[in-house]
Design an enzyme around this catalytic site. Sequence first.
Site, PDB file in Angstrom:
ATOM      1  N   TYR A   1     -92.336 -88.185   1.039  1.00 48.21           N
ATOM      2  CA  TYR A   1     -91.978 -89.338   1.557  1.00 48.21           C
ATOM      3  C   TYR A   1     -92.885 -90.315   1.438  1.00 48.21           C
ATOM      4  O   TYR A   1     -92.940 -91.419   0.794  1.00 48.21           O
ATOM      5  CB  TYR A   1     -91.076 -89.383   2.621  1.00 48.21           C
ATOM      6  CG  TYR A   1     -90.045 -90.704   2.838  1.00 48.21           C
ATOM      7  CD1 TYR A   1     -88.726 -90.887   2.383  1.00 48.21           C
ATOM      8  CD2 TYR A   1     -90.572 -91.457   3.761  1.00 48.21           C
ATOM      9  CE1 TYR A   1     -88.384 -92.113   2.534  1.00 48.21           C
ATOM     10  CE2 TYR A   1     -89.904 -92.905   3.919  1.00 48.21           C
ATOM     11  CZ  TYR A   1     -88.656 -93.121   3.302  1.00 48.21           C
ATOM     12  OH  TYR A   1     -88.153 -94.272   3.616  1.00 48.21           O
TER      13      TYR A   1
HETATM   14  N1  LIG Z   1     -83.362 -96.383   6.908  1.00 48.96           N
HETATM   15  C1  LIG Z   1     -84.770 -96.681   7.316  1.00 48.96           C
HETATM   16  O1  LIG Z   1     -85.344 -96.905   8.206  1.00 48.96           O
HETATM   17  C2  LIG Z   1     -85.516 -97.100   6.150  1.00 48.96           C
HETATM   18  C3  LIG Z   1     -86.648 -97.595   6.396  1.00 48.96           C
HETATM   19  C4  LIG Z   1     -87.760 -97.924   5.311  1.00 48.96           C
HETATM   20  C5  LIG Z   1     -87.184 -97.657   4.046  1.00 48.96           C
HETATM   21  N2  LIG Z   1     -86.015 -97.234   3.756  1.00 48.96           N
HETATM   22  C6  LIG Z   1     -85.560 -96.953   2.593  1.00 48.96           C
HETATM   23  O2  LIG Z   1     -84.455 -97.671   2.169  1.00 48.96           O
HETATM   24  C7  LIG Z   1     -83.692 -97.184   1.245  1.00 48.96           C
HETATM   25  C8  LIG Z   1     -82.287 -96.762   1.583  1.00 48.96           C
HETATM   26  O3  LIG Z   1     -82.080 -95.901   2.733  1.00 48.96           O
HETATM   27  P1  LIG Z   1     -80.980 -95.944   3.834  1.00 48.96           P
HETATM   28  O4  LIG Z   1     -81.619 -95.520   5.113  1.00 48.96           O
HETATM   29  O5  LIG Z   1     -79.939 -96.975   3.432  1.00 48.96           O
HETATM   30  O6  LIG Z   1     -80.465 -94.322   3.413  1.00 48.96           O
HETATM   31  P2  LIG Z   1     -79.031 -93.671   3.019  1.00 48.96           P
HETATM   32  O7  LIG Z   1     -77.886 -94.494   4.071  1.00 48.96           O
HETATM   33  O8  LIG Z   1     -79.273 -92.261   3.103  1.00 48.96           O
HETATM   34  O9  LIG Z   1     -79.067 -94.203   1.498  1.00 48.96           O
HETATM   35  C9  LIG Z   1     -79.585 -93.754   0.417  1.00 48.96           C
HETATM   36  C10 LIG Z   1     -78.822 -94.062  -0.835  1.00 48.96           C
HETATM   37  O10 LIG Z   1     -79.624 -93.438  -2.029  1.00 48.96           O
HETATM   38  C11 LIG Z   1     -78.843 -93.116  -2.728  1.00 48.96           C
HETATM   39  N3  LIG Z   1     -79.197 -92.023  -3.591  1.00 48.96           N
HETATM   40  C12 LIG Z   1     -79.908 -90.637  -3.110  1.00 48.96           C
HETATM   41  N4  LIG Z   1     -80.541 -90.047  -4.276  1.00 48.96           N
HETATM   42  C13 LIG Z   1     -79.986 -90.828  -5.213  1.00 48.96           C
HETATM   43  C14 LIG Z   1     -79.872 -90.423  -6.644  1.00 48.96           C
HETATM   44  N5  LIG Z   1     -80.649 -89.262  -7.196  1.00 48.96           N
HETATM   45  N6  LIG Z   1     -79.411 -91.127  -7.520  1.00 48.96           N
HETATM   46  C15 LIG Z   1     -78.902 -92.574  -6.983  1.00 48.96           C
HETATM   47  N7  LIG Z   1     -78.733 -92.661  -5.653  1.00 48.96           N
HETATM   48  C16 LIG Z   1     -79.163 -91.956  -4.774  1.00 48.96           C
HETATM   49  C17 LIG Z   1     -77.657 -92.509  -1.803  1.00 48.96           C
HETATM   50  O11 LIG Z   1     -76.311 -92.374  -2.484  1.00 48.96           O
HETATM   51  P3  LIG Z   1     -75.730 -91.118  -3.196  1.00 48.96           P
HETATM   52  O12 LIG Z   1     -75.973 -89.882  -2.074  1.00 48.96           O
HETATM   53  O13 LIG Z   1     -74.292 -91.382  -3.016  1.00 48.96           O
HETATM   54  O14 LIG Z   1     -76.343 -90.847  -4.466  1.00 48.96           O
HETATM   55  C18 LIG Z   1     -77.486 -93.606  -0.897  1.00 48.96           C
HETATM   56  O15 LIG Z   1     -76.773 -94.650  -1.249  1.00 48.96           O
HETATM   57  C19 LIG Z   1     -84.499 -95.718   1.001  1.00 48.96           C
HETATM   58  O16 LIG Z   1     -85.418 -95.826  -0.458  1.00 48.96           O
HETATM   59  C20 LIG Z   1     -85.150 -95.504   1.822  1.00 48.96           C
HETATM   60  O17 LIG Z   1     -86.511 -94.955   1.755  1.00 48.96           O
HETATM   61  C21 LIG Z   1     -85.234 -97.018   4.876  1.00 48.96           C
END
Ligand SMILES: NC(=O)c1ccc[n+]([C@@H]2O[C@H](COP(=O)([O-])OP(=O)(O)OC[C@H]3O[C@@H](n4cnc5c(N)ncnc54)[C@H](OP(=O)(O)O)[C@@H]3O)[C@@H](O)[C@H]2O)c1
Length: 262
Positions: free
Chosen positions: A166
């Site tokens: 990651y």
């Molecule tokens: N939460 C945090 O603290 C945080 C901090 C920094 C950065 N981020 C970044 O923010 C983004 C969203 O994270 P989140 O926290 O909202 O997590 P989340 O709720 O787990 O959402 C992740 C999303 O990515 C989608 N996804 C995963 N694999 C995929 C694929 N192969 N094709 C298409 N869609 C895919 C999932 O949808 P499906 O499973 O339906 O495909 C889901 O909608 C990520 O890039 C994460 O690295 C998060």
Amino acid sequence: MTQTIFIKLPSFDISGQVALVTGASSGIGEHFAQVLAAAGAKVAIAARRADRLAELARAIEAGGGECLPVACDVTDRPSIVAAVAAVEARLGKLSILVNNAGVVVSKPLFEHTEEDWDYVVDTNLKGAWMMAREFAHHLVALKRPGRIINISSILASRTIGRVPAYCAAKAGLSHLTGVLAIELARYGILVNALAPGYIETDFNRAFFQTDSGKSLINRIPLKRIGQAPDLAGALLFLASPASAYVTGATISVDGGHGVAAI
Ligand SMILES: NC(=O)c1ccc[n+]([C@@H]2O[C@H](COP(=O)([O-])OP(=O)(O)OC[C@H]3O[C@@H](n4cnc5c(N)ncnc54)[C@H](OP(=O)(O)O)[C@@H]3O)[C@@H](O)[C@H]2O)c1
């Protein structure tokens, strides 16, 4: 004597624009889709879980927005090509891409398998690159300017244990943002990254209930974990005319965590 000062204020207006948000079936991406729709954009929402997308599309449309759910796996190139074509055909002139889809695997180094590595890097880095390339190729062919907003992470610049793929993928995504910005500037396509700190979502909710989670929150200068709405201002800035002279940048939204020494 009162004086009126005439000054042109920056415009955050994105009404009528067409945006594609990947990873919109939950968490940050789901919120981003709602924000862009509330700001007047037509929004295509992409992810693998079609049922979750359908539910979100209904909610956005019920609120008066226009929304197209598109089943898409960002690790599968034909699926990306089909998604971009479907958005253009159904919503019109696509101009904003939010590369938000992401996954994480958290395990000690020696338990990390090649499959874990490929899964994380293929989704967070290669998937974002393929998506950006297809989106840009589409816009360049149509001589249309646009915006790419890559969702990076505080872990692109800081590191923690257990998430090697990651951290490497997000660092790669921040660097890729610069390369894409240079290559696409001549076509009027601006490419930036938004790097959130810890934002409460399904990704991490359980962890922040634990003692280590609580101690981590205590190390954030603003003393709280972020919420998805904390990211909305930076998203709208990067999507709108207000950021017309910004490309290749990474904007951190992390409560000061990224610059803290502890
Ligand atoms: N939460 C945090 O603290 C945080 C901090 C920094 C950065 N981020 C970044 O923010 C983004 C969203 O994270 P989140 O926290 O909202 O997590 P989340 O709720 O787990 O959402 C992740 C999303 O990515 C989608 N996804 C995963 N694999 C995929 C694929 N192969 N094709 C298409 N869609 C895919 C999932 O949808 P499906 O499973 O339906 O495909 C889901 O909608 C990520 O890039 C994460 O690295 C998060």
